[in-house]
Enzyme design. Structure first.
Site, PDB file in Angstrom:
ATOM      1  NE  ARG A  74      -4.123  -1.789   0.223  1.00 57.39           N
ATOM      2  CZ  ARG A  74      -4.148  -3.072  -0.144  1.00 57.39           C
ATOM      3  NH1 ARG A  74      -3.079  -3.604  -0.719  1.00 57.39           N
ATOM      4  NH2 ARG A  74      -5.225  -3.803   0.030  1.00 57.39           N
ATOM      5  CB  SER A  85      -8.761  -1.403   3.853  1.00 57.77           C
ATOM      6  OG  SER A  85      -9.047  -2.680   3.359  1.00 57.77           O
ATOM      7  CD  GLU A 103      -5.511   1.432   2.194  1.00 64.47           C
ATOM      8  OE1 GLU A 103      -5.020   1.258   1.086  1.00 64.47           O
ATOM      9  OE2 GLU A 103      -6.678   1.105   2.469  1.00 64.47           O
TER      10      GLU A 103
END
Ligand code: EPU
Length: 342
Positions: A166, A239, A335
């Site tokens: 990520r 997420s 995130e």
């Protein structure tokens, strides 16, 4: 150059969390020339810039006193192919899932596990999107971008993009580069990745013995649809937290108290924990505070039931982070990108 710069534009339909904040200025660009003109306009008018793609990884917390540039470059081109691979260039404004489906329909594989991820091509490299054991970096050859620091275009190889879980150069040097297109190198002969989570089990349940890439794509879509809300029906950013990585000793200690804890050993000896499991275990799944909530089927996803503000969603996220820290001594990192003045 004809640019249509609008004023006071609601961004509600431009972010998948459906937060209703306004952009002071807004422009859609369909070419590199228009992008450069928009950037020049911002400079002349002394305005900061926010580059927006699909808006699927964004928490907006206040009206933005900036020029929002919506990247709408379109097009998919086959650059070359041989017996084993095809090289495909996709412009930043193309929808991710539509491209995945297009590639599968051409008999190309590699992206099937990444089906149904919301957002556009241009955003995919920023956080190196990943799902079911596959990451974007596995099939990406290069990224073509405009570097605002040097005012020139640049082609970065996958290695130069510094992809990690990520994470990428684009995220680390946020705002510097505008992604214009991505080149993928996709295999014609599928090498399927079925080892992650529910995938193999789902295919067995459906009695699909020798799955094709299209079968895997359909399975991923079905599994995602069971757990992850469709932003068109229930606003969310996927997420909300990264899966945290802790030391082996820390994971060992946690496992003594929580024998069912979901953990994945990493190559470097550390252990990745499932943030969704931790949040679920702590009792947050399905919790709702006003219009901000924790999704009832996947505790890692925060949702907006209607008129939640970005601040309200962040407030809920903050409570979750504090609770997880207290219970498990684990730090959860948010995130999506958080933007706006507080
Ligand atoms: N779990 C729970 N309760 C929950 C949620 C999860 O117990 O409420 C457990 C699951 O049973 C499973 C484990 O936690 O054992 C992991 O859950 P899941 O397989 O759903 O995946 P995840 O780790 O929560 C990651 C990605 C997703 C991606 C899936 C599938 C991150 C931050 N998230 O989620 O990516 O789709 O794996 O590969 O890495 C996204 O980035 O926006 C995203 C949706």
């Amino acid at each position: 150059m004809n640019l249509l710069i609008q004023e006071h534009v609601s961004l509600k339909s431009y972010n998948t969390l459906a937060v209703d904040v306004a952009a002071r200025f807004f422009v859609a660009v369909q070419s590199l020339e228009q992008l450069q003109a928009a950037l020049a306009w911002a400079q002349q008018h002394d305005r900061a810039v926010l580059l927006l793609g699909g808006g699927s990884n964004l928490v907006l917390t206040a009206d933005l006193d900036v020029l929002v540039i919506h990247v709408q470059l379109r097009g998919i081109a086959v650059l070359s192919e041989d017996a084993e691979h095809a090289r495909i260039e996709v412009q930043a404004g193309e929808n991710w899932h539509d491209f995945v489906q297009w590639s599968l329909a051409q008999g190309l594989s590699g992206l099937e596990n990444l089906s149904l991820i919301p957002g556009n091509i241009g955003a995919a490299p920023v956080q190196n999107i990943g799902a079911y054991g596959v990451e974007l970096k596995d099939h990406l050859e290069s990224v073509f971008c405009f570097d605002r620091d040097t005012q020139s275009t640049q082609r970065l190889s996958a290695e130069q993009c510094q992809f990690a879980y990520r994470d990428s150069l684009f995220k680390r040097e946020s705002g510097r580069r505008v992604i214009l297109s991505v080149i993928f190198r996709l295999p014609k002969q599928a090498i399927l990745q079925l080892d992650y989570g529910d995938l193999r089990g789902y295919l067995a349940e459906q009695q699909i013995g020798a799955p094709t890439a299209q079968d895997v794509s359909r399975a991923v879509c079905a599994i995602r649809a069971q757990k992850l809300p469709d932003p068109a029906e229930l606003a969310n950013t996927g997420s909300f937290f990264k899966n945290p990585v802790v030391s082996a000793e820390h994971a060992q200690r946690l496992q003594k108290s929580y024998p069912n804890i979901v953990r994945f050993a990493q190559a470097d000896g550390q252990v990745k924990l499932a943030a969704g499991w931790l949040i679920d275990q702590a009792g947050w799944k399905g919790v709702r505070q006003g219009d901000a909530g924790v999704h009832a089927k996947q505790a890692l996803v925060l949702v907006n039931y209607g008129s939640a503000t970005g601040q309200q969603v962040l407030e809920l996220a903050g409570q979750i982070q504090a609770d997880i820290q207290q219970r498990f001594a684990v730090e959860l990192e948010i995130e999506p990108n958080v933007l706006g003045q507080s």
